[in-house]
Design an enzyme around this catalytic site. Structure first.
Site, PDB file in Angstrom:
ATOM      1  N   GLU A  86      46.588  65.854 -39.614  1.00 48.69           N
ATOM      2  CA  GLU A  86      47.061  66.383 -38.330  1.00 48.69           C
ATOM      3  C   GLU A  86      48.216  65.542 -37.818  1.00 48.69           C
ATOM      4  O   GLU A  86      48.137  64.324 -37.765  1.00 48.69           O
ATOM      5  CB  GLU A  86      45.925  66.376 -37.317  1.00 48.69           C
ATOM      6  CG  GLU A  86      44.784  67.311 -37.685  1.00 48.69           C
ATOM      7  CD  GLU A  86      43.649  67.243 -36.682  1.00 48.69           C
ATOM      8  OE1 GLU A  86      43.939  67.217 -35.468  1.00 48.69           O
ATOM      9  OE2 GLU A  86      42.495  67.197 -37.102  1.00 48.69           O
ATOM     10  N   CYS A  87      49.300  66.220 -37.431  1.00 57.04           N
ATOM     11  CA  CYS A  87      50.517  65.492 -37.064  1.00 57.04           C
ATOM     12  C   CYS A  87      50.815  65.546 -35.576  1.00 57.04           C
ATOM     13  O   CYS A  87      51.754  64.916 -35.118  1.00 57.04           O
ATOM     14  CB  CYS A  87      51.715  66.055 -37.836  1.00 57.04           C
ATOM     15  SG  CYS A  87      52.121  67.771 -37.421  1.00 57.04           S
ATOM     16  N   THR A  88      50.030  66.277 -34.793  1.00 57.03           N
ATOM     17  CA  THR A  88      50.365  66.507 -33.384  1.00 57.03           C
ATOM     18  C   THR A  88      50.643  65.216 -32.639  1.00 57.03           C
ATOM     19  O   THR A  88      51.572  65.117 -31.843  1.00 57.03           O
ATOM     20  CB  THR A  88      49.214  67.250 -32.684  1.00 57.03           C
ATOM     21  OG1 THR A  88      48.915  68.425 -33.418  1.00 57.03           O
ATOM     22  CG2 THR A  88      49.595  67.594 -31.262  1.00 57.03           C
ATOM     23  N   HIS A  90      51.633  62.302 -33.746  1.00 60.42           N
ATOM     24  CA  HIS A  90      52.727  61.461 -34.220  1.00 60.42           C
ATOM     25  C   HIS A  90      54.056  62.028 -33.755  1.00 60.42           C
ATOM     26  O   HIS A  90      55.088  61.389 -33.891  1.00 60.42           O
ATOM     27  CB  HIS A  90      52.742  61.409 -35.753  1.00 60.42           C
ATOM     28  CG  HIS A  90      51.459  60.989 -36.368  1.00 60.42           C
ATOM     29  ND1 HIS A  90      50.827  59.829 -36.027  1.00 60.42           N
ATOM     30  CD2 HIS A  90      50.680  61.590 -37.309  1.00 60.42           C
ATOM     31  CE1 HIS A  90      49.713  59.721 -36.742  1.00 60.42           C
ATOM     32  NE2 HIS A  90      49.605  60.774 -37.514  1.00 60.42           N
ATOM     33  N   ASN A 126      53.703  64.557 -43.684  1.00 61.36           N
ATOM     34  CA  ASN A 126      53.524  64.502 -42.238  1.00 61.36           C
ATOM     35  C   ASN A 126      54.908  64.495 -41.582  1.00 61.36           C
ATOM     36  O   ASN A 126      55.931  64.487 -42.262  1.00 61.36           O
ATOM     37  CB  ASN A 126      52.734  63.253 -41.833  1.00 61.36           C
ATOM     38  CG  ASN A 126      51.886  63.481 -40.594  1.00 61.36           C
ATOM     39  OD1 ASN A 126      52.426  63.681 -39.512  1.00 61.36           O
ATOM     40  ND2 ASN A 126      50.570  63.463 -40.746  1.00 61.36           N
TER      41      ASN A 126
END
Length: 339
Positions: A86-88, A90, A126
């Site tokens: 999950e990249c939200t 970062h 990512n």
């Protein structure tokens, strides 16, 4: 590297963690991989993935530190592990929302799979800002301790024939061998105009409809003032992209997000009209084409329009992952270098 790896007929068996709707897998499949397992926490994404990869064991669950290969049952040897944690939290796209520690730790959730399955190759993808995550260096060290030599690159989808500017971080690893850096193929960036359906395919309203938000109208006026009347362009319908709120069609589309945010301003009989970009156009903007191995088109059938936009906006552009996998596994560009 074993000679078999250089055989173009080698089938690389792969799993995809945090698979979403399968953008990474679509690219890996085009590179010659067989997807045998995938996992995602969102049921709509998992169903979409199953629809596109019917031969894979698809698990709809949320991964944690305790998650491991047992969730797939007996799927046999795995040669390649792909993961897009999950990249939200970062990304600058998260805005001012509080950070979620669980989401930021999700990069660690791949480690049990890697330690116990020991695939020959790994690819973690990512947003570029993952480098700033305080756990990034520890994760890198953990991968090296297992025996992987790593190459870390930021790649832009626009450099790989995708009509979208989309920069992403790729951590590429191989057991006992440092992967070569991915080289950008010689090409010219594709403009946003290449994703558009024929004029008249989709209904459009007057650009200055009385119900239009004033902020949107201002961005439309700014585009017209810069380009002049009669020139079509794209506008950011919701919020802002910190880059003026509009763009010409002669450049790759700015980065798609999980929101339905891009509208097309087009001129019909001297009147500017506005419509949102449609799912087939957004799918093209992500680089989804016919799979060269199966001849199938990527299917996006489940959930609401908002869900399907989110699946695309969360995804990985398949041509980029295809190029990464071809180079990493020795099929494709590495094979060409050896010839």
């Amino acid at each position: 590297m074993p000679a078999l790896i250089r055989e173009a007929t080698l089938m690389v068996r792969a799993i995809d963690l945090f698979c979403g709707g399968g953008g990474s897998s679509w690219g890996a499949q085009a590179a010659g991989a067989e997807l045998v397992g995938a996992v995602d926490a969102w049921d709509v994404a998992a169903r979409t993935y199953s629809d596109n990869f019917p031969g894979a064991v698809v698990v709809n669950t949320r991964l944690s530190d305790e998650s491991g290969p047992e969730i797939f049952g007996d799927i046999g040897q795995v040669d390649l592990l792909i993961a897009s944690p999950e990249c939200t939290h970062h990304s600058i796209a998260r805005g001012a929302k509080p950070r979620c520690d669980e989401s930021r730790r999700s990069g660690w959730y791949v480690m049990r799979f890697i330690r116990e399955m020991r695939p020959q190759w790994i690819v973690l993808e990512n947003v570029a800002m993952m480098r700033n995550w305080e756990g990034f260096r520890e994760l890198k060290t953990a991968l090296e301790d297992v025996g992987y030599l790593l190459t870390i690159q930021t790649l832009d989808a626009a450099d790989f024939g995708v009509p979208q500017a989309r920069r992403r971080l790729f951590i590429m690893g191989e057991l006992g061998r440092k992967p070569d850096e991915v080289t950008v193929p010689p090409s010219h960036p594709l403009p946003a105009s290449t994703i558009l359906d024929e004029p008249g395919t989709w209904p459009a309203k007057h650009a200055f409809d009385e119900r239009r938000a004033e902020a949107t109208a201002e961005r439309i006026r700014a585009g017209i003032a810069e380009l002049g009347e009669g020139e079509d362009f794209l506008v950011v319908y919701y919020s802002s992209d910190r880059a003026g709120g509009w763009q010409p069609l002669t450049r790759p589309l700015r980065t798609l997000t999980t929101l339905d945010r891009f509208g097309l301003v087009s001129w019909v009989e001297g009147i500017p009209r506005l419509r949102m970009l449609q799912l087939p156009e957004l799918r093209r903007a992500m680089g989804f084409g016919l799979c060269p191995r199966t001849g199938r088109e990527y299917r996006l059938e489940y959930g609401s329009r908002r869900d399907r936009v989110k699946i695309l906006g969360n995804g990985v552009c398949p041509p980029v992952m295809q190029h990464v996998i071809e180079c990493l596994t020795g099929i494709g560009c590495s094979l060409a270098r050896a010839a």
